[in-house]
Write a protein that holds these residues in place. Structure first.
Motif, PDB file in Angstrom:
ATOM      1  N   THR A  73       0.362  -1.101   0.171  1.00 54.84           N
ATOM      2  CA  THR A  73       0.076   0.004  -0.044  1.00 54.84           C
ATOM      3  C   THR A  73       0.574   1.190   0.187  1.00 54.84           C
ATOM      4  OG1 THR A  73      -1.695  -1.160   1.342  1.00 54.84           O
ATOM      5  CG2 THR A  73      -1.574   1.561   1.190  1.00 54.84           C
ATOM      6  N   ASP A  75       0.939   5.155  -0.170  1.00 51.61           N
ATOM      7  CA  ASP A  75       0.366   7.022   0.230  1.00 51.61           C
ATOM      8  C   ASP A  75       0.974   7.271   0.210  1.00 51.61           C
ATOM      9  OD1 ASP A  75      -1.356   8.568   1.237  1.00 51.61           O
ATOM     10  OD2 ASP A  75      -1.911   7.847   3.153  1.00 51.61           O
ATOM     11  N   ARG A  77       1.318  12.218  -0.296  1.00 48.02           N
ATOM     12  CA  ARG A  77       0.901  13.211  -0.016  1.00 48.02           C
ATOM     13  C   ARG A  77       1.417  14.331   0.166  1.00 48.02           C
ATOM     14  NH1 ARG A  77      -3.873  12.349   3.236  1.00 48.02           N
ATOM     15  NH2 ARG A  77      -4.346  10.485   2.376  1.00 48.02           N
ATOM     16  N   THR A 116      -2.509   5.820  -2.770  1.00 52.05           N
ATOM     17  CA  THR A 116      -3.377   6.817  -2.575  1.00 52.05           C
ATOM     18  C   THR A 116      -2.478   8.240  -2.817  1.00 52.05           C
ATOM     19  OG1 THR A 116      -4.277   6.280  -0.379  1.00 52.05           O
ATOM     20  CG2 THR A 116      -4.528   9.080  -0.595  1.00 52.05           C
ATOM     21  N   ALA A 118      -3.041  11.743  -2.676  1.00 50.91           N
ATOM     22  CA  ALA A 118      -3.401  13.949  -1.806  1.00 50.91           C
ATOM     23  C   ALA A 118      -1.978  14.113  -2.455  1.00 50.91           C
ATOM     24  CB  ALA A 118      -3.798  12.876  -1.177  1.00 50.91           C
ATOM     25  N   ARG A 142      -7.536   5.367  -4.657  1.00 50.07           N
ATOM     26  CA  ARG A 142      -8.197   7.055  -3.597  1.00 50.07           C
ATOM     27  C   ARG A 142      -7.344   8.456  -4.005  1.00 50.07           C
ATOM     28  NH1 ARG A 142     -11.462   9.278   0.408  1.00 50.07           N
ATOM     29  NH2 ARG A 142     -10.714  11.353   1.196  1.00 50.07           N
ATOM     30  N   GLU A 144      -6.933  12.603  -3.298  1.00 55.05           N
ATOM     31  CA  GLU A 144      -7.807  12.938  -2.479  1.00 55.05           C
ATOM     32  C   GLU A 144      -6.952  14.453  -2.340  1.00 55.05           C
ATOM     33  OE1 GLU A 144      -7.748  14.594   2.830  1.00 55.05           O
ATOM     34  OE2 GLU A 144      -7.658  11.774   1.607  1.00 55.05           O
ATOM     35  N   SER A 182     -12.623   6.291  -4.914  1.00 54.84           N
ATOM     36  CA  SER A 182     -12.523   6.892  -3.805  1.00 54.84           C
ATOM     37  C   SER A 182     -12.150   8.304  -4.104  1.00 54.84           C
ATOM     38  CB  SER A 182     -12.196   6.887  -2.092  1.00 54.84           C
ATOM     39  OG  SER A 182     -12.232   8.064  -1.512  1.00 54.84           O
TER      40      SER A 182
END
Length: 407
Positions: A73, A75, A77, A116, A118, A142, A144, A182
């Motif tokens: 995973t 992420d 951002r 993700t 972001a 996702r 964002e 998402s």
């Protein structure tokens, strides 16, 4: 000599679900037996909030390729506001260089299952999504966004400008294993899918793509030139597996929302339609009366849980919900826009029958808004007034009643 068994270390780490990421480097120094179990957890779900973190992780993976298979995973951002906070920031490449070099190297991971994007990564999401080396392994995506500062605007003054996300059919085709999508705080510009002849039978179909099971749209606006929401996925059968739909806020007019719900209604089991918290401007408006909107919808026969807010209910609107969502087991109306539905109407609705059949015959749980708490019975009162009437109506049908507070 003390010998630590590696299996025991794993049990110790698994016994506490609240480890902080910064705890793991210190735990890895305890002994050699701790190193591998800690690495597995440290690199499983890296969350990178600065450009420096992106640069350091990409460098670590280049120098230690064996760490690649730990990451499942990612992420991303990165936040430019944090860049330069430390004295040695000059020792690192500028943010633009890291976004062009380090971030694509991270997206070259071949075992990613969830991604993700972001912060600044959301602003260039279309380019980064095309840089993903193994999109067919990603099941959860996702994106964002956030409020962005326009050039020339004084420091500290933010313009209400969300990043533009251009969604093309090729993205749907590339992420063929995607089951959960998402999108949050973005302006969505959907390109119309390519349509080709299905092969001699006169049927037309779009580009084959993923089969989503869950779709979340949180404060998403549609660009003026955007295609309809139903064009988000390429193939005509792409919505057949959609089970969960959640729309919070967003600049969707009734036409867009109605068309999309008609396209996905057959397979839905869980539906959430609510506006953003009232501290910000509410975008989602279902109208002062829910009944005309609901009456135009097709029946959602498979929906088991329904959550709605920012609606003004009356007995006709409740009857419309019962006809369009006959299989609902949990109904959550957690806020009313412009007023609240008196408990006596709820009680009358629950006691009403249609051709000998109760309204919402499968209803097991009912959650209503905080207005019921405000106008509830006085402490110690046994008189069946206000919420007491609703409590008795729910008890008569063995329905669990609860109250929700606006968030």
């Amino acid at each position: 000599m003390c010998i630590v068994i590696e299996d025991l270390v794993s049990l110790i780490l698994d016994s506490n679900p609240n480890w902080w990421q910064r705890d793991f480097p210190r735990l890895a120094l305890v002994s050699a037996a701790w190193l591998h179990p800690v690495r597995v957890r440290l690199y499983a779900r890296p969350a990178l909030t600065t450009y420096r973190a992106c640069h350091n992780l990409a460098r670590s993976l280049d120098e230690n390729p064996f760490l690649l298979h730990f990451i499942h995973t990612l992420d991303l951002r990165p936040a430019p506001a944090l860049w330069g906070a430390d004295a040695d920031a000059a020792a690192y490449p500028p943010p633009e260089s890291i976004m062009a070099t380090s971030v694509p190297r991270l997206l070259a991971l071949t075992r990613l299952e969830a991604l993700t994007l972001a912060g600044d990564a959301a602003a260039c999401a279309p380019r980064l999504l095309r840089a993903v080396a193994a999109p067919h392994t990603i099941a959860t995506l996702r994106i964002e966004g956030s409020l962005r500062r326009d050039a020339g605007v004084a420091s500290g003054l933010w313009q209400s400008r969300l990043p533009l996300l251009e969604w093309h059919p090729e993205l749907t085709a590339r992420f063929s294993r995607l089951t959960s999508l998402s999108l949050a705080s973005v302006v969505l510009d959907i390109a119309e899918p390519l349509v080709f002849d299905g092969g001699g039978d006169g049927e037309k179909s779009g580009m084959p793509g993923c089969m989503l099971e869950e779709l979340t749209l949180d404060r998403v606006e549609l660009a003026p030139s955007s295609g309809p929401l139903s064009s988000l996925l390429g193939g005509p059968d792409a919505w057949q597996c959609l089970r969960t739909l959640s729309i919070t806020g967003g600049a969707f007019d009734r036409h867009h929302l109605y068309g999309f719900l008609c396209a996905v209604h057959a397979s839905l089991e869980h539906v959430v339609l609510r506006r953003y918290p009232k501290v910000l401007t509410p975008f989602l408006r279902l109208g002062l009366s829910l009944e005309p909107f609901v009456a135009a919808l097709p029946p959602f026969r498979n929906v088991r849980t329904l959550t709605m807010s920012d609606v003004l209910l009356d007995l006709d609107a409740l009857a419309g919900l019962a006809h369009r969502f006959p299989g609902v087991e949990r109904l959550d109306i957690n806020e009313f826009y412009g007023g609240w539905c008196p408990p006596v109407l709820w009680a009358a609705f629950l006691a009403e029958s249609d051709a000998g059949t109760q309204c919402l015959p499968k209803l097991k749980k009912l959650a209503v808004g905080e207005s019921f708490v405000k106008y509830g019975c006085a402490a110690g009162s046994t008189k069946p007034t206000n919420t007491g009437i609703l409590k008795e109506a729910c008890a008569a049908r063995d329905i669990e009643l609860s109250y929700t507070v606006n968030v």
